[in-house]
Design a protein around this motif. Sequence first.
Motif, PDB file in Angstrom:
ATOM      1  N   VAL A   1      17.791  27.069 -35.298  1.00 48.95           N
ATOM      2  CA  VAL A   1      18.753  28.150 -35.157  1.00 48.95           C
ATOM      3  C   VAL A   1      19.482  28.004 -33.815  1.00 48.95           C
ATOM      4  O   VAL A   1      18.861  27.741 -32.787  1.00 48.95           O
ATOM      5  N   ASP A   2      20.771  28.160 -33.853  1.00 50.63           N
ATOM      6  CA  ASP A   2      21.567  28.132 -32.622  1.00 50.63           C
ATOM      7  C   ASP A   2      21.408  29.494 -31.938  1.00 50.63           C
ATOM      8  O   ASP A   2      22.155  30.432 -32.185  1.00 50.63           O
ATOM      9  N   ARG A   3      20.404  29.573 -31.073  1.00 53.96           N
ATOM     10  CA  ARG A   3      20.072  30.831 -30.406  1.00 53.96           C
ATOM     11  C   ARG A   3      21.242  31.346 -29.556  1.00 53.96           C
ATOM     12  O   ARG A   3      21.497  32.538 -29.508  1.00 53.96           O
ATOM     13  N   ARG A   4      21.921  30.417 -28.893  1.00 55.31           N
ATOM     14  CA  ARG A   4      23.057  30.827 -28.049  1.00 55.31           C
ATOM     15  C   ARG A   4      24.141  31.501 -28.888  1.00 55.31           C
ATOM     16  O   ARG A   4      24.729  32.480 -28.467  1.00 55.31           O
ATOM     17  N   VAL A   7      23.730  33.142 -31.697  1.00 52.32           N
ATOM     18  CA  VAL A   7      23.245  34.466 -32.089  1.00 52.32           C
ATOM     19  C   VAL A   7      23.470  35.456 -30.946  1.00 52.32           C
ATOM     20  O   VAL A   7      24.001  36.556 -31.144  1.00 52.32           O
ATOM     21  N   LEU A   8      23.074  35.046 -29.739  1.00 49.71           N
ATOM     22  CA  LEU A   8      23.211  35.923 -28.573  1.00 49.71           C
ATOM     23  C   LEU A   8      24.683  36.196 -28.247  1.00 49.71           C
ATOM     24  O   LEU A   8      25.056  37.318 -27.888  1.00 49.71           O
ATOM     25  N   ALA A  68      23.406  42.700 -36.626  1.00 49.91           N
ATOM     26  CA  ALA A  68      22.421  41.695 -37.064  1.00 49.91           C
ATOM     27  C   ALA A  68      22.705  41.160 -38.463  1.00 49.91           C
ATOM     28  O   ALA A  68      22.544  39.962 -38.719  1.00 49.91           O
ATOM     29  N   THR A  69      23.134  42.029 -39.368  1.00 48.03           N
ATOM     30  CA  THR A  69      23.412  41.585 -40.744  1.00 48.03           C
ATOM     31  C   THR A  69      24.550  40.574 -40.758  1.00 48.03           C
ATOM     32  O   THR A  69      24.443  39.515 -41.398  1.00 48.03           O
ATOM     33  N   GLU A  70      25.618  40.867 -40.040  1.00 45.36           N
ATOM     34  CA  GLU A  70      26.755  39.949 -40.007  1.00 45.36           C
ATOM     35  C   GLU A  70      26.392  38.659 -39.273  1.00 45.36           C
ATOM     36  O   GLU A  70      26.797  37.566 -39.690  1.00 45.36           O
ATOM     37  N   ILE A  71      25.629  38.764 -38.193  1.00 49.46           N
ATOM     38  CA  ILE A  71      25.187  37.551 -37.463  1.00 49.46           C
ATOM     39  C   ILE A  71      24.364  36.671 -38.400  1.00 49.46           C
ATOM     40  O   ILE A  71      24.558  35.451 -38.453  1.00 49.46           O
ATOM     41  N   SER A  72      23.467  37.293 -39.167  1.00 49.32           N
ATOM     42  CA  SER A  72      22.612  36.504 -40.079  1.00 49.32           C
ATOM     43  C   SER A  72      23.456  35.766 -41.113  1.00 49.32           C
ATOM     44  O   SER A  72      23.141  34.625 -41.468  1.00 49.32           O
ATOM     45  N   ARG A  73      24.539  36.384 -41.571  1.00 48.60           N
ATOM     46  CA  ARG A  73      25.428  35.715 -42.531  1.00 48.60           C
ATOM     47  C   ARG A  73      26.168  34.558 -41.865  1.00 48.60           C
ATOM     48  O   ARG A  73      26.289  33.484 -42.441  1.00 48.60           O
ATOM     49  N   GLN A  74      26.664  34.782 -40.659  1.00 41.62           N
ATOM     50  CA  GLN A  74      27.457  33.761 -39.949  1.00 41.62           C
ATOM     51  C   GLN A  74      26.625  32.537 -39.568  1.00 41.62           C
ATOM     52  O   GLN A  74      27.094  31.419 -39.649  1.00 41.62           O
ATOM     53  N   VAL A  75      25.380  32.786 -39.142  1.00 37.72           N
ATOM     54  CA  VAL A  75      24.532  31.690 -38.644  1.00 37.72           C
ATOM     55  C   VAL A  75      23.643  31.130 -39.762  1.00 37.72           C
ATOM     56  O   VAL A  75      22.967  30.124 -39.580  1.00 37.72           O
TER      57      VAL A  75
END
Length: 183
Positions: free
Chosen positions: A146-149, A151-152, A161-168
């Motif tokens: 996972v690209d932690r950077r 996500v942050l 969080a829901t949209e981040i999970s879709r994007q990543v």
Amino acid sequence: MRLFGYARVSTSQQSLDIQIRALKDAGVKANRIFTDKASGSSTDREGLDLLRMKVEEGDVILVKKLDRLGRDTADMIQLIKEFDAQGVAIRFMDDGISTDGEMGKMVVTILSAVAQAERQRILERTNEGRQEAKLKGIRFGRKRVVDRRKVLELYSEGMGATEISRQVSVARSTVYKILSEER
């Protein structure tokens, strides 16, 4: 006398081919070979249960190795008693032993106790090695992908969080875990 065969491996990733080939070479018909891909630490196995139902007095069960039938001494003794009560003998091909007579039953009992003790020693050595590796800073498990950077970064931009999970392309719980680790 009918010949039956039993083969077992501990995990679904392992192959039964060598054991099955040996059983067929020993004269066991393909429809009389019962298999399991499960731990030998329990006697609650589908293939073993089917075998128990099929055998009758005078039959012989061939197993390539002693530890393929089971790992726990008490379970092995129970299985041997159960098959013996039905008048069914078990022959361990590689070990050259059989439960046909009293001496054979005794040898099988002793060898299964030795096999169980060896399994316990292997587990102890493995756990000691793991603990030593952890003390040296070695990490276990899958490598992070996972690209932690990212996500942050998305979170700092106000994205949920829901949209981040879709994007990543990760689970939402993973996003929450990364965020909680950063706090």
